[in-house]
Design an enzyme around this catalytic site. Structure first.
Site, PDB file in Angstrom:
ATOM      1  N   ILE A 151      20.597  36.747  21.168  1.00  0.00           N
ATOM      2  CA  ILE A 151      22.040  36.968  21.020  1.00  0.00           C
ATOM      3  C   ILE A 151      22.817  35.652  21.129  1.00  0.00           C
ATOM      4  O   ILE A 151      23.946  35.549  20.641  1.00  0.00           O
ATOM      5  CB  ILE A 151      22.529  37.985  22.082  1.00  0.00           C
ATOM      6  N   ASN A 201       9.952  31.105  29.753  1.00  0.00           N
ATOM      7  CA  ASN A 201      10.587  30.756  31.019  1.00  0.00           C
ATOM      8  C   ASN A 201      10.138  31.769  32.080  1.00  0.00           C
ATOM      9  O   ASN A 201      10.146  32.977  31.824  1.00  0.00           O
ATOM     10  CB  ASN A 201      12.105  30.792  30.881  1.00  0.00           C
ATOM     11  N   HIS A 228       9.196  37.596  27.908  1.00  0.00           N
ATOM     12  CA  HIS A 228       9.574  37.286  26.525  1.00  0.00           C
ATOM     13  C   HIS A 228       9.157  35.867  26.162  1.00  0.00           C
ATOM     14  O   HIS A 228       9.186  34.964  26.983  1.00  0.00           O
ATOM     15  CB  HIS A 228      11.076  37.471  26.300  1.00  0.00           C
ATOM     16  N   GLY A 249      13.909  29.076  34.768  1.00  0.00           N
ATOM     17  CA  GLY A 249      15.142  29.451  34.073  1.00  0.00           C
ATOM     18  C   GLY A 249      15.114  30.852  33.483  1.00  0.00           C
ATOM     19  O   GLY A 249      15.881  31.151  32.566  1.00  0.00           O
ATOM     20  N   GLN A 250      14.258  31.723  34.009  1.00  0.00           N
ATOM     21  CA  GLN A 250      14.183  33.092  33.473  1.00  0.00           C
ATOM     22  C   GLN A 250      15.411  33.883  33.920  1.00  0.00           C
ATOM     23  O   GLN A 250      15.704  33.963  35.123  1.00  0.00           O
ATOM     24  CB  GLN A 250      12.909  33.784  33.969  1.00  0.00           C
ATOM     25  N   HIS A 278      10.280  32.863  23.735  1.00  0.00           N
ATOM     26  CA  HIS A 278      11.270  32.305  22.819  1.00  0.00           C
ATOM     27  C   HIS A 278      10.497  31.615  21.693  1.00  0.00           C
ATOM     28  O   HIS A 278       9.605  30.794  21.963  1.00  0.00           O
ATOM     29  CB  HIS A 278      12.126  31.242  23.501  1.00  0.00           C
TER      30      HIS A 278
HETATM   31  P1  5GP Z   1      15.535  33.575  29.556  1.00  0.00           P
HETATM   32  O1  5GP Z   1      16.717  32.803  30.047  1.00  0.00           O
HETATM   33  O2  5GP Z   1      15.227  34.751  30.482  1.00  0.00           O
HETATM   34  O3  5GP Z   1      14.328  32.753  29.248  1.00  0.00           O
HETATM   35  O4  5GP Z   1      15.950  34.171  28.158  1.00  0.00           O
HETATM   36  C1  5GP Z   1      16.719  35.314  28.007  1.00  0.00           C
HETATM   37  C2  5GP Z   1      17.296  35.266  26.615  1.00  0.00           C
HETATM   38  O5  5GP Z   1      17.751  36.559  26.295  1.00  0.00           O
HETATM   39  C3  5GP Z   1      18.488  34.320  26.473  1.00  0.00           C
HETATM   40  O6  5GP Z   1      18.196  33.348  25.479  1.00  0.00           O
HETATM   41  C4  5GP Z   1      19.636  35.242  26.080  1.00  0.00           C
HETATM   42  O7  5GP Z   1      20.492  34.651  25.117  1.00  0.00           O
HETATM   43  C5  5GP Z   1      18.914  36.457  25.524  1.00  0.00           C
HETATM   44  N1  5GP Z   1      19.614  37.714  25.707  1.00  0.00           N
HETATM   45  C6  5GP Z   1      20.190  38.170  26.852  1.00  0.00           C
HETATM   46  N2  5GP Z   1      20.736  39.389  26.659  1.00  0.00           N
HETATM   47  C7  5GP Z   1      20.491  39.710  25.362  1.00  0.00           C
HETATM   48  C8  5GP Z   1      20.811  40.854  24.560  1.00  0.00           C
HETATM   49  O8  5GP Z   1      21.438  41.818  24.994  1.00  0.00           O
HETATM   50  N3  5GP Z   1      20.393  40.825  23.252  1.00  0.00           N
HETATM   51  C9  5GP Z   1      19.694  39.772  22.738  1.00  0.00           C
HETATM   52  N4  5GP Z   1      19.355  39.858  21.449  1.00  0.00           N
HETATM   53  N5  5GP Z   1      19.386  38.683  23.468  1.00  0.00           N
HETATM   54  C10 5GP Z   1      19.775  38.651  24.753  1.00  0.00           C
END
Ligand code: 5GP
Ligand code: ZN
Length: 113
Positions: free
Chosen positions: A30, A86, A99, A92-93, A101
């Site tokens: 997003i 992450n 997931h 930074g999770q 990236h």
């Molecule tokens: P993290 O910071 O945990 O490695 O990555 C989480 C990712 O999820 C972030 O890049 C953030 O932009 C994405 N994200 C968070 N909420 C949503 C959502 O509701 N929809 C989508 N498509 N991505 C999301």
């Protein structure tokens, strides 16, 4: 316990889904940090890769095979790309559903911040 990525995988929350099969699903981040920024997740909820490696090795293997195929489909193979998982606070999770990236379409520096 609510989980935004479980909601996207189940279709309860909208996500721009680009790939799905019986084990995993990929959708656009997003808040993309590059021209291509996908999130590849297991359908089954698991908090992070530590738990997954122990309990669900077959899902990890499947995702490891799927990620590079997705990178190819999004034309990232020739120029290169980055896959990031992450993990927990120092990693930074921010979403506690495992997931990957898949990020590409521009040059990325190393080391990360
Ligand atoms: P993290 O910071 O945990 O490695 O990555 C989480 C990712 O999820 C972030 O890049 C953030 O932009 C994405 N994200 C968070 N909420 C949503 C959502 O509701 N929809 C989508 N498509 N991505 C999301
Ligand atoms: Zn979840």
């Amino acid at each position: 316990m609510s989980c935004i990525f479980c909601d996207i995988a189940a279709g309860r929350v909208e996500g721009r889904i680009v790939y799905e099969d019986e084990m995993c699903i990929a959708f656009a981040d997003i808040n993309p940090v590059a021209p291509v920024h996908l999130l590849l997740i297991p359908r089954q909820h698991m908090d992070n890769i530590l738990l997954a490696a122990e309990k669900f090795p077959e899902i990890l293997a499947h995702i490891a095979q799927t990620a590079p195929r997705l990178a190819e489909q999004f034309d990232l193979a020739d120029d290169g790309f980055r896959i990031v998982v992450n993990t927990r606070d120092n990693g930074g999770q921010t979403v506690n559903h495992l997931h990957w990236h898949i990020i590409g379409g521009r040059f990325m520096k190393w080391p990360p911040g």
